[in-house]
Write an enzyme that holds these catalytic residues in place. Structure first.
Site, mmCIF file in Angstrom:
data_model
loop_
_atom_site.group_PDB
_atom_site.id
_atom_site.type_symbol
_atom_site.label_atom_id
_atom_site.label_comp_id
_atom_site.label_asym_id
_atom_site.label_seq_id
_atom_site.Cartn_x
_atom_site.Cartn_y
_atom_site.Cartn_z
ATOM 1 N N HIS A 13 -1.497 22.064 -1.288
ATOM 2 C CA HIS A 13 -1.732 21.294 -2.536
ATOM 3 C C HIS A 13 -1.155 22.032 -3.744
ATOM 4 C CE1 HIS A 13 -4.848 19.174 -0.126
ATOM 5 N NE2 HIS A 13 -5.081 20.390 0.336
ATOM 6 N N SER A 61 21.540 26.526 -21.840
ATOM 7 C CA SER A 61 21.279 25.389 -22.710
ATOM 8 C C SER A 61 22.126 25.549 -23.952
ATOM 9 C CB SER A 61 19.799 25.372 -23.091
ATOM 10 O OG SER A 61 19.616 24.648 -24.297
ATOM 11 N N GLU A 95 18.374 20.996 -9.048
ATOM 12 C CA GLU A 95 17.953 19.653 -9.482
ATOM 13 C C GLU A 95 18.899 18.584 -8.939
ATOM 14 O OE1 GLU A 95 16.175 20.042 -13.830
ATOM 15 O OE2 GLU A 95 17.905 21.322 -13.562
#
Ligand code: ARG
Length: 467
Positions: A166, A287, A300
């Protein structure tokens, strides 16, 4: 030049006899597959060479015609590979583009190549050859990925990290053990790939349009020449079957799902909050506004490619699901899905192999996290069962009270005063503290397939012998 037809737009050179006029522009656009099936040129040429050779061997065409055909096809192959070949949408697909060019190059002998075959078995052959080669590439790529994981597992057989259920800290495990979980997953993917290759290792050519042919062809000969184990056994099934493409896509979807789970873990692990790994500069981005950032873009994108690949599987299943036997033009929609999924999968595996190889493991951070969240509570309970003879359910209850006490005091289980533990259960002695460290916890899990470093090393050796 591939469009070697002397006829104008008025009719098609392949079936002009029956047609008075050519297709509407929209018809041509919806019908043409050359934009994507040109990818099959090498398979198409190989198939045609094997077919022509067999036709000559069986006395169905002359040896001279066969020689002309083979020579012409070789020329076309180099034209395509050098970029000199002009593909024509008017000629619909790769099969007719090549055949039309052959007619220009060698004249009427070209017309004999299509004896005892149809585009239906031809496309089934070309596509099968392509998928088979792609599966072989996938097998090699997975082997490299498994190899990268085996190296990291070996290096970190003793590195302790928290194991989760979990996504809550559950029990300490080793990073090596976690890596080996992925080895198992990608190992299963690879065995699915191997089974699929075996499954589809049958040659379609010679099924003709759907019913076979009256010409005395030798399908075993072409099967052998093209590297297939044997010919397919039912001509109707042969031209209507796309299971090999569906199997490729389902294998790709499962593998992509595994890659996506790994990608997700990499995204989580590389956050400053977790800080379990540092991605290499080679597999991350910065970034443009926030100078401190290092983003796991490759992970990603691997995660996102899974959506495309799963989509391709669903798309082709849906195309196929209502088709009556045998061939229907719907089946032309099979290729783009497979090509796109194959490209995505190849890239995803390669990117993941690079990330796994390059990432820095922050063992200090992993260890600190492994000890938090009362991760050795199960060890405490197991100790009570083993040393104090408590039934596990009672031991669970006692441990729960110890955890509550530690929570109340804001300390770890290992820092609880012995007297207070004894107050919960008098059987507890200071020997208990030996099992509360994360190292002792992982070292104790020696069951087959467990996280103990010695056990993990055994599993690494098992896989090394098979990789
Ligand atoms: N371009 C077609 C395809 O990809 C080739 C087979 C065409 N066969 C036919 N009977 N029209 O499926």
């Amino acid at each position: 030049m591939a469009d070697g037809s002397s006829e104008t737009k008025s009719s098609n050179q392949m079936w002009g006899g029956r047609f008075a006029s050519g297709p509407d522009a929209i018809m041509e656009e919806i019908n043409a597959s050359i934009g994507f099936d040109k990818k099959l040129y090498a398979q198409d040429i190989r198939g045609s060479i094997a077919h022509a050779t067999m036709l000559a061997h069986q006395g169905i065409i002359s040896a001279e015609d066969k020689d002309k055909i083979v020579h012409g096809l070789d020329t076309i192959l180099s034209e395509i590979e050098s970029g000199a070949f002009e593909f024509s949408r008017r000629l619909e697909d790769i099969h007719m583009n090549i055949e039309a060019r052959l007619a220009t190059l060698i004249g009427p002998a070209a017309g004999r190549l299509h004896t005892a075959r149809s585009r239906n078995d031809q496309v089934a052959l070309d596509f099968r050859l392509w998928v088979k080669e792609e599966l072989q590439k996938t097998e090699r790529a997975l082997t490299a990925l498994i190899g990268a994981f085996l190296d990291r597992a070996e290096e970190h057989a003793e590195t302790v990290m928290p194991g989760f259920t979990h996504l809550q800290t559950a029990q300490p495990v080793t990073f090596g053990h976690h890596c080996m979980a992925y080895v198992e997953m990608f190992g299963r993917d690879r065995s699915r790939v191997r089974h699929a290759i075996e499954h589809m290792d049958e040659s379609p050519i010679g099924a003709a349009a759907l019913a076979g042919t009256g010409f005395p062809i030798d399908r075993h000969m072409t099967a052998k020449a093209l590297g297939f184990r044997e010919p397919t056994r039912n001509s109707i099934d042969t031209v209507s079957d796309r299971d090999f493409a569906l199997e490729f896509l389902s294998i790709a979807a499962i593998a992509a799902t595994h890659l996506s789970r790994l990608a997700e873990e990499i995204v989580i692990w590389s956050t400053p909050q977790f800080g379990f790994i540092r991605l290499s500069d080679a597999f991350s981005t910065g970034s443009s506004i926030m100078p401190q950032k290092k983003n796991p873009d490759a992970a990603e994108l691997v995660r996102a490619k899974t959506g495309r690949i799963n989509g391709s599987l669903i798309a082709l299943l849906t195309v196929m699901k209502g088709l009556p036997l045998a061939y229907s033009k719907d089946m032309q929609e099979d290729k783009e899905q497979v090509f796109d999924a194959a490209e995505s999968l190849e890239l995803a595996i390669a990117a993941m192999t690079g990330m796994v190889r390059d990432m820095t493991i922050r063992a200090d951070r992993m260890k600190a996290a492994a000890g938090s969240g009362y991760s050795t509570a199960t060890d405490l309970a197991d100790w009570l069962v083993r040393e104090a003879g408590l039934p596990f359910r009672d031991a669970h209850h006692v441990t729960g009270r110890a955890v509550a006490l530690a929570e109340e005091k804001g300390c770890d289980l290992a820092d609880l005063p012995l007297a207070e533990l004894k107050a919960i259960n008098p059987a507890i002695t200071d020997k208990l503290f030996d099992v509360l460290t994360v190292e002792a916890s992982v070292a104790s899990r020696t069951s087959f397939g467990g996280t103990a470093p010695a056990e993990v090393r055994k599993q690494i050796a098992w896989w090394r012998a098979r990789n």
